[in-house]
Design an enzyme around this catalytic site. Structure first.
Site, PDB file in Angstrom:
ATOM      1  N   SER A  15      36.797  -3.399  46.613  1.00 15.25           N
ATOM      2  CA  SER A  15      37.220  -4.317  47.625  1.00 15.25           C
ATOM      3  C   SER A  15      38.796  -4.142  47.951  1.00 15.25           C
ATOM      4  CB  SER A  15      37.228  -6.023  47.107  1.00 15.25           C
ATOM      5  OG  SER A  15      37.667  -6.069  45.672  1.00 15.25           O
ATOM      6  N   CYS A  16      39.499  -4.696  48.809  1.00 13.14           N
ATOM      7  CA  CYS A  16      40.701  -4.597  49.429  1.00 13.14           C
ATOM      8  C   CYS A  16      41.844  -4.912  48.038  1.00 13.14           C
ATOM      9  CB  CYS A  16      41.112  -5.651  50.340  1.00 13.14           C
ATOM     10  SG  CYS A  16      42.540  -5.262  51.055  1.00 13.14           S
ATOM     11  N   PRO A  17      42.815  -3.979  47.922  1.00 13.45           N
ATOM     12  CA  PRO A  17      43.143  -3.050  48.645  1.00 13.45           C
ATOM     13  C   PRO A  17      42.722  -1.355  48.326  1.00 13.45           C
ATOM     14  CG  PRO A  17      44.585  -3.238  47.068  1.00 13.45           C
ATOM     15  CD  PRO A  17      43.708  -4.171  46.712  1.00 13.45           C
ATOM     16  N   MET A  18      41.503  -1.420  47.366  1.00 15.33           N
ATOM     17  CA  MET A  18      41.120  -0.215  46.920  1.00 15.33           C
ATOM     18  C   MET A  18      40.786   0.750  47.832  1.00 15.33           C
ATOM     19  SD  MET A  18      42.598  -0.486  43.936  1.00 15.33           S
ATOM     20  CE  MET A  18      41.995   1.229  43.447  1.00 15.33           C
ATOM     21  N   ASP A  42      32.902  -2.924  51.500  1.00 11.18           N
ATOM     22  CA  ASP A  42      33.779  -4.166  51.924  1.00 11.18           C
ATOM     23  C   ASP A  42      33.691  -4.100  53.476  1.00 11.18           C
ATOM     24  OD1 ASP A  42      35.610  -6.022  52.361  1.00 11.18           O
ATOM     25  OD2 ASP A  42      37.437  -4.600  51.290  1.00 11.18           O
TER      26      ASP A  42
END
Length: 184
Positions: A15-18, A42
């Site tokens: 999920s963000c920011p990955m 995501d």
């Protein structure tokens, strides 16, 4: 339809920011013009990746939404702006559309799939040398890419192989406001 990419990055389950962090790292290893396919789950990654690519100057080509996986396509660009035109015969896209020739799209397969001018022939720049026999030297050929940079090089290449009715279309698909045909 499967779209050809040079590299694939698996960011599923992140999920963000990955997804952006991993995309940024993967893009650093690509060379100009190569295309990265990012697999993500995501839903927010669609807007995030498009915005990130734009902010750093890479080309966000588009996203194919599957049942559970999003496939994002990004093309590496370090400097896709063009300061000088070296091929002397140029034509505006609007003018090319009014003539009876072949629109030759030299963008990558993924860029073409996400939107091209109806009837255009796709021969990516990297495949041009091996596919010259598919073109007619008697026909006017209007070479188009995204900005006019790759098409300038392709037009020079065609002229060097004896094609005399070649025009580099400026400024390219970035200025096209007509209908786009998609293969996705």
């Amino acid at each position: 339809m499967s779209i050809k990419a040079d590299f694939q990055l698996d960011a599923k389950g992140l999920s963000c920011p990955m997804p952006i962090v991993k995309t940024k790292k993967a893009m650093a290893d690509l060379i100009d013009g190569q295309i990265l396919e990012v697999l993500a789950t995501d839903k927010g990654s669609k807007a995030d990746i498009a915005a990130w690519a734009e902010s750093v100057g890479h080309q966000y080509i588009g996203t194919v939404e599957g049942e559970s996986v999003l496939k994002h396509y990004i093309r590496k660009c370090s400097d896709d702006t063009m300061d000088e035109h070296t091929f002397e015969h140029t034509m505006e896209l609007k003018e090319a559309m009014e003539r009876e020739g072949l629109i030759l799209d030299v963008r990558e397969e993924a860029e073409f799939a996400f939107g091209h001018i109806e009837g255009a022939k796709s021969i990516p720049m990297g495949e041009l040398d091996g596919r010259l026999s598919e073109l007619d030297k008697e026909q006017e050929i209007y070479v188009v890419c995204r900005t006019g940079k790759r098409s300038d090089l392709a037009a020079q290449k065609l002229a060097a192989h004896g094609f005399t009715k070649v025009f580099n279309v400026l400024p390219g698909m970035t200025s096209w406001t007509g209908n786009l045909t998609k293969n996705i």
